[in-house]
Design a protein around this motif. Structure first.
Motif, PDB file in Angstrom:
ATOM      1  N   ARG A   1     -18.984  68.454  83.119  1.00 28.49           N
ATOM      2  CA  ARG A   1     -18.927  69.786  82.455  1.00 28.49           C
ATOM      3  C   ARG A   1     -19.326  69.592  80.934  1.00 28.49           C
ATOM      4  O   ARG A   1     -19.345  68.536  80.471  1.00 28.49           O
ATOM      5  CB  ARG A   1     -17.270  70.112  82.789  1.00 28.49           C
TER       6      ARG A   1
ATOM      7  N   LEU B   1     -16.136  69.746  90.491  1.00 25.08           N
ATOM      8  CA  LEU B   1     -16.288  69.680  89.206  1.00 25.08           C
ATOM      9  C   LEU B   1     -16.247  70.849  88.320  1.00 25.08           C
ATOM     10  O   LEU B   1     -15.601  70.761  87.259  1.00 25.08           O
ATOM     11  CB  LEU B   1     -17.931  69.125  89.049  1.00 25.08           C
ATOM     12  N   MET B   2     -16.848  72.091  88.692  1.00 25.28           N
ATOM     13  CA  MET B   2     -16.660  73.304  87.913  1.00 25.28           C
ATOM     14  C   MET B   2     -15.075  73.658  87.688  1.00 25.28           C
ATOM     15  O   MET B   2     -14.627  74.126  86.632  1.00 25.28           O
ATOM     16  CB  MET B   2     -17.027  74.283  88.413  1.00 25.28           C
TER      17      MET B   2
ATOM     18  N   GLY C   1     -12.545  71.376  87.537  1.00 27.58           N
ATOM     19  CA  GLY C   1     -11.847  69.932  87.050  1.00 27.58           C
ATOM     20  C   GLY C   1     -11.124  69.217  88.143  1.00 27.58           C
ATOM     21  O   GLY C   1     -10.402  68.201  87.421  1.00 27.58           O
TER      22      GLY C   1
ATOM     23  N   GLU D   1     -25.820  76.132  87.008  1.00 31.17           N
ATOM     24  CA  GLU D   1     -24.616  75.924  86.129  1.00 31.17           C
ATOM     25  C   GLU D   1     -24.875  75.337  84.932  1.00 31.17           C
ATOM     26  O   GLU D   1     -24.352  75.583  83.792  1.00 31.17           O
ATOM     27  CB  GLU D   1     -23.382  75.028  86.881  1.00 31.17           C
TER      28      GLU D   1
ATOM     29  N   LYS E   1     -22.748  75.862  81.593  1.00 35.41           N
ATOM     30  CA  LYS E   1     -21.234  75.232  81.943  1.00 35.41           C
ATOM     31  C   LYS E   1     -21.276  73.916  82.451  1.00 35.41           C
ATOM     32  O   LYS E   1     -20.267  73.125  82.376  1.00 35.41           O
ATOM     33  CB  LYS E   1     -20.840  76.232  83.412  1.00 35.41           C
ATOM     34  N   LEU E   2     -22.459  73.231  82.673  1.00 36.56           N
ATOM     35  CA  LEU E   2     -22.534  71.867  83.091  1.00 36.56           C
ATOM     36  C   LEU E   2     -23.457  71.193  82.202  1.00 36.56           C
ATOM     37  O   LEU E   2     -24.337  71.786  81.637  1.00 36.56           O
ATOM     38  CB  LEU E   2     -22.645  71.455  84.435  1.00 36.56           C
TER      39      LEU E   2
END
Length: 347
Positions: free
Chosen positions: A154, A217-218, A220, A235, A240-241
């Motif tokens: 992230r 992953l997004m 958490g 992403e 975001k990543l």
């Protein structure tokens, strides 16, 4: 009168002989057509090559919607549709790290109406005792692409570089949760090979495809994923990543500024990435395979398809049926050796 009757009898006999001969010819031709599978539209393989296809085609994708395999499959169907002249439906058959879809495709009728989007897991899962078939159950049509692994976290993760990530993993064994596309998947193997090369330990969390792993992953639920650049591109572009490194021998064309593992840390890993391609059951007639190969090759040359692949960060690598079979055999032999070495075999 006698002569006239003889002439008429001769004519009648000749006519009967002709009719008899014609009937015999019809019967013989009918039998030949029947046994060649072409009488009254009947075929030993359900369709004659000259008429194929006469109904919709199914493309089995062994992973969930949103992953690299699914994205590529749908883009390819879109560009190839006009060359097939029948609808092509993408069906996602998830489960078992890809084994459910791969088994379904291998066991389908060998008539060309069920195509499977083969993935590299076809050459890893058998050696782990998770798939009872090998690539030999399929007849290849064409290879479409190849992609490396990208270790991605992230954007708010504490690790800004590959070295920081590996240093933390080394001093905190098993604390980093690494999501993957399923136990025995190529991305599971990518992370395991990274562990071996860099002397770290992750906790591996399997999902039914790269798409769900990236979603985890997004959200958490995991700390990192080892999937392809294409599967995190949207992403990453949105901020975001963050990709820390390319776990392969060369940088990704989609992210040329991201270093390879060797460039970032000095470590090397013998991981060639994932490949994908189209295939049908082994007993499918060669004529039908040839027709499908022609259509999908034309589809892959379409500018729309190439732009779509580039936009998603997917790498093109086209090989014909012979080249694709060689790729599968090489991968099968490689993982037959590596999987036991990594301690991943369940046989």
């Amino acid at each position: 009168m006698k002569d006239w009757l003889l002439v008429q009898l001769f004519k009648t006999s000749k006519w009967k002989t002709a009719v008899s001969l014609l009937a015999t010819v019809i019967v013989v031709l009918g039998l030949i057509s029947f046994f060649s599978g072409k009488w009254s539209g009947i075929s030993l393989y359900y369709n004659t090559p000259s008429s194929f296809p006469t109904k919709p085609i199914t493309l089995v994708v062994p992973y969930a919607v949103g992953g690299g395999t699914d994205i590529t499959a749908r883009a390819l169907v879109q560009s190839t549709q006009k060359y097939i002249n029948q609808p092509i439906t993408v069906v996602n058959r998830t489960g078992g790290g890809g084994s459910i879809g791969l088994m379904e495709g291998a066991n389908a009728k060998p008539d060309g109406y069920t195509i499977t989007y083969l993935v590299a897991e076809l050459t890893t899962l058998p050696h782990m005792g998770l798939l009872p078939i090998t690539y030999e159950k399929y007849k290849p049509i064409i290879q479409t692409n190849n992609d490396p692994s990208a270790i991605t976290v992230r954007a708010d993760a504490p690790w800004k570089t590959a070295q920081q990530f590996l240093d933390y993993a080394r001093t905190h064994p098993s604390q980093i949760k690494m999501g993957n596309a399923g136990t025995g998947s190529i991305w599971h193997l990518a992370a395991a090979m990274l562990e071996q090369a860099t002397h770290v330990t992750f906790t591996h969390i399997p999902y039914e495809g790269a798409g769900p792993a990236v979603s985890a992953l997004m959200s958490g639920f995991v700390d990192a994923v080892p999937v392809s650049p294409a599967e995190v591109k949207e992403e990453v572009d949105q901020g975001k990543l963050r990709i820390l490194m390319i776990n392969g021998s060369a940088r990704s064309e989609a992210f040329p500024d991201v270093p390879t593992l060797q460039e970032a840390t000095g470590y090397t890993v013998n991981f060639s990435g994932t490949w994908r391609g189209l295939a049908v059951p082994q007993d499918t007639p060669d004529e039908i395979v040839h027709l499908l190969a022609e259509a999908f090759t034309k589809g892959m040359k379409e500018q729309e398809f190439r732009e779509d692949m580039s936009a998603h960060g997917l790498g093109l690598l086209v090989k014909d049926k012979d080249g694709f079979r060689q790729q599968m055999q090489q991968s099968h032999d490689l993982y037959a050796r590596l999987i036991p070495e990594l301690g991943l075999s369940r046989k």
